[in-house]
Structure formats: structure tokens, C-alpha cells
Write a protein that holds these residues in place. Structure first.
Motif, PDB file in Angstrom:
ATOM      1  N   LYS A 241     -10.419  21.814 -85.859  1.00  0.00           N
ATOM      2  CA  LYS A 241     -10.735  21.944 -84.437  1.00  0.00           C
ATOM      3  C   LYS A 241     -12.050  21.247 -84.102  1.00  0.00           C
ATOM      4  O   LYS A 241     -12.165  20.602 -83.048  1.00  0.00           O
ATOM      5  CB  LYS A 241     -10.792  23.421 -84.057  1.00  0.00           C
ATOM      6  CG  LYS A 241      -9.441  24.128 -84.133  1.00  0.00           C
ATOM      7  CD  LYS A 241      -9.568  25.609 -83.806  1.00  0.00           C
ATOM      8  CE  LYS A 241      -8.221  26.306 -83.923  1.00  0.00           C
ATOM      9  NZ  LYS A 241      -8.331  27.763 -83.633  1.00  0.00           N
TER      10      LYS A 241
ATOM     11  N   TYR B 117      -2.723  26.841 -81.359  1.00  0.00           N
ATOM     12  CA  TYR B 117      -3.209  27.271 -80.055  1.00  0.00           C
ATOM     13  C   TYR B 117      -2.103  27.989 -79.279  1.00  0.00           C
ATOM     14  O   TYR B 117      -0.915  27.745 -79.472  1.00  0.00           O
ATOM     15  CB  TYR B 117      -3.688  26.078 -79.242  1.00  0.00           C
ATOM     16  CG  TYR B 117      -5.061  25.572 -79.614  1.00  0.00           C
ATOM     17  CD1 TYR B 117      -5.746  26.065 -80.711  1.00  0.00           C
ATOM     18  CD2 TYR B 117      -5.683  24.593 -78.852  1.00  0.00           C
ATOM     19  CE1 TYR B 117      -7.001  25.598 -81.053  1.00  0.00           C
ATOM     20  CE2 TYR B 117      -6.943  24.109 -79.185  1.00  0.00           C
ATOM     21  CZ  TYR B 117      -7.588  24.629 -80.289  1.00  0.00           C
ATOM     22  OH  TYR B 117      -8.835  24.159 -80.617  1.00  0.00           O
TER      23      TYR B 117
ATOM     24  N   CYS C 264      -8.587  19.190 -69.525  1.00  0.00           N
ATOM     25  CA  CYS C 264     -10.023  18.912 -69.611  1.00  0.00           C
ATOM     26  C   CYS C 264     -10.283  17.520 -70.187  1.00  0.00           C
ATOM     27  O   CYS C 264     -11.218  16.829 -69.760  1.00  0.00           O
ATOM     28  CB  CYS C 264     -10.711  19.975 -70.464  1.00  0.00           C
ATOM     29  SG  CYS C 264     -10.880  21.584 -69.648  1.00  0.00           S
ATOM     30  N   PHE C 265      -9.453  17.093 -71.145  1.00  0.00           N
ATOM     31  CA  PHE C 265      -9.616  15.741 -71.684  1.00  0.00           C
ATOM     32  C   PHE C 265      -9.336  14.687 -70.612  1.00  0.00           C
ATOM     33  O   PHE C 265     -10.084  13.710 -70.472  1.00  0.00           O
ATOM     34  CB  PHE C 265      -8.692  15.526 -72.880  1.00  0.00           C
ATOM     35  CG  PHE C 265      -8.665  14.109 -73.375  1.00  0.00           C
ATOM     36  CD1 PHE C 265      -9.731  13.581 -74.074  1.00  0.00           C
ATOM     37  CD2 PHE C 265      -7.571  13.295 -73.122  1.00  0.00           C
ATOM     38  CE1 PHE C 265      -9.721  12.264 -74.517  1.00  0.00           C
ATOM     39  CE2 PHE C 265      -7.540  11.982 -73.562  1.00  0.00           C
ATOM     40  CZ  PHE C 265      -8.617  11.467 -74.268  1.00  0.00           C
TER      41      PHE C 265
ATOM     42  N   VAL D  85      -6.960  22.336 -72.793  1.00  0.00           N
ATOM     43  CA  VAL D  85      -7.558  21.240 -73.558  1.00  0.00           C
ATOM     44  C   VAL D  85      -7.069  19.894 -73.033  1.00  0.00           C
ATOM     45  O   VAL D  85      -7.856  18.952 -72.838  1.00  0.00           O
ATOM     46  CB  VAL D  85      -7.235  21.389 -75.058  1.00  0.00           C
ATOM     47  CG1 VAL D  85      -7.640  20.134 -75.825  1.00  0.00           C
ATOM     48  CG2 VAL D  85      -7.959  22.599 -75.640  1.00  0.00           C
TER      49      VAL D  85
ATOM     50  N   LEU E 250     -14.037  13.987 -77.429  1.00  0.00           N
ATOM     51  CA  LEU E 250     -15.245  13.713 -76.649  1.00  0.00           C
ATOM     52  C   LEU E 250     -15.679  12.257 -76.788  1.00  0.00           C
ATOM     53  O   LEU E 250     -15.974  11.581 -75.788  1.00  0.00           O
ATOM     54  CB  LEU E 250     -16.370  14.647 -77.093  1.00  0.00           C
ATOM     55  CG  LEU E 250     -17.720  14.456 -76.397  1.00  0.00           C
ATOM     56  CD1 LEU E 250     -17.592  14.701 -74.900  1.00  0.00           C
ATOM     57  CD2 LEU E 250     -18.768  15.371 -77.008  1.00  0.00           C
TER      58      LEU E 250
ATOM     59  N   CYS F  68      -1.431  20.692 -80.494  1.00  0.00           N
ATOM     60  CA  CYS F  68      -2.328  21.853 -80.459  1.00  0.00           C
ATOM     61  C   CYS F  68      -1.593  23.146 -80.777  1.00  0.00           C
ATOM     62  O   CYS F  68      -2.123  24.018 -81.476  1.00  0.00           O
ATOM     63  CB  CYS F  68      -2.997  21.957 -79.090  1.00  0.00           C
ATOM     64  SG  CYS F  68      -4.239  20.684 -78.761  1.00  0.00           S
TER      65      CYS F  68
ATOM     66  N   TYR G 214     -12.143  18.179 -81.413  1.00  0.00           N
ATOM     67  CA  TYR G 214     -12.938  18.177 -80.185  1.00  0.00           C
ATOM     68  C   TYR G 214     -13.941  17.023 -80.182  1.00  0.00           C
ATOM     69  O   TYR G 214     -14.162  16.384 -79.138  1.00  0.00           O
ATOM     70  CB  TYR G 214     -13.671  19.511 -80.028  1.00  0.00           C
ATOM     71  CG  TYR G 214     -12.781  20.646 -79.587  1.00  0.00           C
ATOM     72  CD1 TYR G 214     -11.899  20.489 -78.521  1.00  0.00           C
ATOM     73  CD2 TYR G 214     -12.826  21.885 -80.221  1.00  0.00           C
ATOM     74  CE1 TYR G 214     -11.079  21.519 -78.115  1.00  0.00           C
ATOM     75  CE2 TYR G 214     -12.011  22.933 -79.810  1.00  0.00           C
ATOM     76  CZ  TYR G 214     -11.140  22.745 -78.756  1.00  0.00           C
ATOM     77  OH  TYR G 214     -10.326  23.761 -78.344  1.00  0.00           O
TER      78      TYR G 214
END
Length: 563
Positions: free
Chosen positions: A155, A76, A87-88, A84, A163, A70, A159
Motif C-alpha cells: 500500500k 480494499y 482521488c487519483f 482511491v 502520487l 485494489c 500510494y
């Protein structure tokens, strides 16, 4: 009469076998008839464990270098990459609960497994697209058929891939690899703790291999091809599931569910609000309002099971901050290692390989803990309940984060040097990365003490019919800890204008973030000890009483056989 007793035993055995057969999916029943019970259990355990290891292989393969990818590839900031990643991980912990509910209420289990495997395949297959063009394969870029994606497109694909992969992970963990697949219903506390110890030992052994191999491939040899390895691992998992799906997919009992638990809580709250009796004296617990004879919609058995689960909620809540500390390994600790000297005798050590240092203590401690547990569960040893393991582990976690703060101060005293990571030249501290080993070791010790004990208490201290739900709630709170870590990082960066979680570590005060987290974790450990101290004797007496009963039953069976 002996004949009548024998007939009753045979009838009960036949009924038990019939009920067990009903719990198997139709595709599994014909094959199960050809196998003896021991052979069937061995095959089930091996197949489920293989799928579990393949799934963990893909998960750790995605996580191990996400921050480096990232920051270097997607541009990033450090705090954004850490958020990130956390959260993953948190989403991957929460999706099994969602998948279990979907399989139970809306979609068939076989259909949902197929959908989740496709999502997992799609997510891990899309990750390499973010890394196009393949500089490590094509020397002449004129032969590349796919154009380089823009940053925004990268990006978006990134993402979406994360997900879909996390949704696939949820289905595999909830349906293919639930704890019910390991036939733990008849195990006592000693056997359960031993199972959880060796289960997490195998998972961490697998993660050690992943962190060493994939991290080196992603970082040094072919960083873009590193994301193909999770894709290959998913293929192995799909083949395994295809080969053994008739022996591995369980259909759990439908007498209790996560939806029923939430329904009991909702019904009790609704009745309380309608009748203005929040804590009236005519019931022992506010959850009793959900019972049918108090105007609710649920049976006494369902409400009592929910009450036993609700007693564990404070215990679950204390695991949130602990999980936040554990999440410093793929976030704060990773950034410290990334900004330290990775050169070791001319060899550039992969950043994620430092995670192995936190895994080694667990691999060493499990055999030692097994010996200790054998003594603690013996009839002669006085011992301590598993809550003491959790308190000691949380104190180790607090000490680890505190040591990380002092290590950060120590790291900034070294002069800066240039270091190449993924073809990018970075300015880092000349401090050898091995100086960070103590904080990794302490977190590894914490995991060895806390995780198996938490699983044991969550599984054992509730009725058998809701043990799977109890493990779901433990997973929910662990996932909440990951999101709490992301919230802390965002708040620290915003509240201090990037000073507590800086992009350039030598210009900020990352150590203050670690000291703040260590102080919170110390308060959390003391709070858990206070709560656990009032219940530990009861917990320990229940567990040891069960173990004594099992020993007496075993001796009775042996004596009967001898007669």
C-alpha cells in the motif's frame, strides 16, 4: 501614401515576428528558422498531439482497472477502492495548475519538464513492484530475486507511485501540452468549438483502445504485467519529448498569470476589510478595490481581466456535480459491472471494456455535432448558444445515474453465480453486463455535449491574455468534482453504515446512492439553466457577432486580393 502604408505593414509584421520569436525557447529558435510557417505549425501540432496521446495512454492504463486491483490484490472494500480511484483522477486534474505555477514562479520550464518526466517514469515503474512476485512469468518461484511485499508495504509503494505519477502528469499537461501549443489565439468560436470537438474525439479514441487492450491484459492474460504497459508508454512519451523538445515547449506571455489573478482577488478583499467597504457604492465591483487608484496594487487591465474571469465562477461551480456524475464510470458503474455476468459466449469480457460503450456515442456524435454547429454559426440560422448543449448534457447525466439506480434493482433480481476475476472466485449476479449499457451510453452523450462546450465558453468569454488561466480554473473545478465524488462515497458509506455503498452489492442498497445523486444532478441542471438563460442571449450575440466580423474580414481580404 501607398509607400508609407507598405512600410508600416512591413514594420508591424517584423515586430509581430520578433515578439513571436521571443516566445520560443532558445533551443527551438535555430530549428524554427529552417522551417516555413506552415511546416512548423504542422510539426508542432503532430508532436504535441503524440505526447498528449502517450500521456493519456498512461493515465487511462493506470485508472482502467484500479478498483479491481485494489479490491482483489490489496484487499480494499469497494468504497475504499472507489475513493482511491477518484482521488487519483482528481489529483491528476489539479497538478497541472500546480506545475504551471511552479514553472512560472520558482523553477524553469525545461528543468520542471525533466523533473516531471522523471516523476512520471518513477511512478509508473513502481506500480509493477506492488504486483510482485510475477506469477504470470515465473513458474518456478525459486528464481524470484525480490521477496513478496507485505500488505502494508504494498500500500505504501502503491500510494507513492500514484502520487509521483500524478505529479508527472501535471507537468506534462501544463508545460508540454498546453492549449497555447495549438495556436488557438486567432481562432473564432466556430473554429474553437470544432477544435475542442475533434480534440476530445481523439482523446476518447485513444482511451477506447486503452480500455480494451490494457484491461484485457490486466484482467485475463497477465494482470501483473498490465502495469508495465503504462511504463512502456512513458518511455514513448519521453522519446517523443526528447526528439521534439526544441519545437514543442512554449514560453507563455508573462503579462498575466494565475498568481496575478489570485493577487487581484486577495488585494481587493484586503482593501475591503481594511476600509470596511465590502460593497460600497463608489465602485461598480468589489474587485475594483484592487485597482491602483482605489488603493490597490494592480493595473486596471489586470483587474478588468480578473472581473471577466470572476463572472464565469458560477458557471464553473455548476460543473462540479456534473463531474461527480461522470466519475461514476470508474467507480459505481465499474462495481456494478464487476458484480454482473461478464461471460459472453465463453469469453470473459474485461470490466473496463464496458467504458467503450460510453465512448462510442461521443465518437459518433462529434461528426453530427459538427454539421449542426456549421448551421448554428451560419448567418442564416437562429440557433442556440453552447449553454443549451451543456444543459442537455447535464440532463443526460442525471438520467444516466437514475437509470443506474433502476439497473441495480433489476440486477439483484437475477440469481447469483460464481465468476473468476484475476484468479479470484467472486459471487456475482447472473444478469448480463450488457443490461447496463443504457447508463453508459447516456453519460457518453453527456460528455459529447458538455465538455467541448464548456471548453469553448471558458476559452472564448475572457480576454485573450487570460484564456489559459480560465482553462486552469475550469480544470480546478473539474478536479473538485472528483473529490466531491469521493466525499459523497465516504459520507454515504459512513452515514448509512455501508448500506448505500456496500462491499457486497446484493446485500446493500447502492441504488439509493444513485437516486440521491440523480436528484442532486437534476437540481444542478435546472440551476444552471436558470443562470444560463439570463446570459445565453448575450453570450450567443457576442459569439455570433464575432463570427460575422470574421466572415466580413475574410470577404474583405478576398476582395483585396482580387483587386
Amino acid at each position: 501614401m501607398p509607400g508609407a502604408d507598405s512600410g508600416d505593414v512591413q514594420e508591424k509584421q517584423l515586430t509581430a515576428d520578433t515578439e513571436k520569436e521571443k516566445n520560443l525557447l532558445p533551443g527551438r529558435r535555430n530549428h524554427a528558422e529552417k522551417l516555413t510557417l506552415p511546416e512548423k505549425k504542422v510539426q508542432e501540432a503532430i508532436c504535441v498531439l503524440l505526447v498528449e496521446l502517450c500521456e493519456r495512454f498512461t493515465f487511462f492504463g493506470i485508472v482502467c482497472n484500479m478498483i479491481l486491483f485494489c479490491t482483489v490484490r490489496l484487499g480494499y472494500r469497494n468504497y475504499q477502492a472507489a475513493i482511491v480511484n477518484m482521488c487519483f483522477v482528481g489529483t491528476s486534474m489539479l497538478t497541472p495548475v500546480l506545475a504551471g505555477w511552479l514553472a512560472e514562479c520558482l523553477v524553469g520550464r525545461i528543468k520542471l519538464v525533466c523533473v516531471c518526466m522523471f516523476l512520471h517514469f518513477l511512478g509508473t515503474a513502481l506500480l509493477p513492484i506492488v504486483a510482485f512476485p510475477f506469477e504470470d512469468i515465473y513458474i518456478d518461484k525459486r528464481h524470484i530475486l525480490l521477496h513478496t511485499l507485505t500488505k502494508k508495504e504494498q500500500k505504501m509503494v502503491f500510494y507513492f507511485a500514484l502520487l509521483t505519477a500524478s505529479l508527472g502528469i501535471g507537468g506534462i499537461r501544463a508545460i508540454v501540452c498546453p492549449l497555447s501549443a495549438y495556436n488557438l489565439e486567432n481562432c473564432g468560436p466556430k473554429e474553437l468549438l470544432s477544435f475542442f470537438n475533434w480534440f476530445y474525439w481523439l482523446i476518447n479514441l485513444n482511451s477506447a483502445v486503452v480500455f480494451v487492450s490494457i484491461s484485457y491484459i490486466q484482467q485475463s492474460v497477465a494482470r501483473n504485467l498490465g502495469f508495465l504497459l503504462p511504463f512502456v508508454s512513458v518511455l514513448m512519451a519521453m522519446i517523443t519529448i526528447h526528439m521534439v523538445r526544441g519545437k514543442m515547449i512554449y514560453k507563455p506571455k508573462t503579462d498575466s498569470s494565475l498568481l496575478t489573478t489570485f493577487g487581484v482577488i486577495g488585494s481587493a478583499l484586503k482593501t475591503c476589510c481594511v476600509r470596511y467597504r465590502y460593497f460600497s457604492g463608489d465602485v461598480s465591483s468589489w474587485l475594483d478595490h484592487a485597482k491602483e487608484y482605489h488603493g490597490g496594487q494592480y493595473s486596471e487591465t489586470q483587474v478588468e481581466s480578473t472581473k471577466s474571469l470572476a463572472r464565469l465562477f458560477p458557471f464553473f461551480a455548476f460543473q462540479i456535480l456534473y463531474r461527480t456524475c461522470i466519475m461514476q464510470i470508474p467507480s459505481g458503474y465499474y462495481l456494478q459491472t464487476m458484480n454482473s455476468n461478464l461471460n459472453f459466449s465463453g469469453f470473459v469480457l474485461p470490466i473496463a471494456a464496458m467504458n467503450v460503450i460510453s465512448i462510442v456515442p461521443l465518437l459518433i456524435l462529434v461528426p453530427i455535432l459538427e454539421c449542426i454547429n456549421s448551421y448554428l454559426f451560419s448567418s442564416k440560422g437562429s440557433g442556440h448558444p453552447p449553454t443549451m448543449y451543456i444543459v442537455a448534457g447535464q440532463l443526460c447525466a442525471a438520467l444516466s445515474v437514475m437509470v443506474a439506480g433502476f439497473s441495480e434493482i433489476h440486477r439483484k433480481h437475477f440469481p447469483q453465480v460464481e465468476q473468476t476475476l484475476s484468479e479470484e472466485v467472486l459471487l456475482v449476479s447472473s444478469m448480463p453486463c450488457f443490461h447496463l449499457a443504457p447508463q453508459y451510453i447516456l453519460l457518453g452523450v453527456a460528455e459529447a455535449l458538455v465538455t467541448p462546450s464548456c471548453s469553448l465558453l471558458s476559452f472564448w468569454l475572457v480576454p485573450e491574455r487570460i484564456r489559459g488561466i480560465s482553462m486552469h480554473f475550469l480544470t480546478l473545478f473539474n478536479g473538485a468534482g472528483c473529490f466531491m465524488g469521493a466525499f459523497f462515497v465516504q459520507t454515504a458509506h459512513t452515514g448509512t453504515q455501508g448500506n448505500w455503498f456496500p462491499h457486497l452489492l446484493h446485500e446493500g442498497k447502492l441504488e439509493r446512492f444513485f437516486f440521491f445523486l440523480a436528484s442532486l444532478m437534476m437540481v444542478n441542471a435546472l440551476g444552471f439553466w436558470t443562470v444560463a438563460h439570463s446570459h445565453c442571449q448575450v453570450v450567443w450575440k457576442c459569439i455570433r457577432a464575432s463570427h460575422v466580423v470574421e466572415n466580413l474580414q475574410g470577404r474583405k481580404d478576398i476582395h483585396g486580393e482580387l483587386i
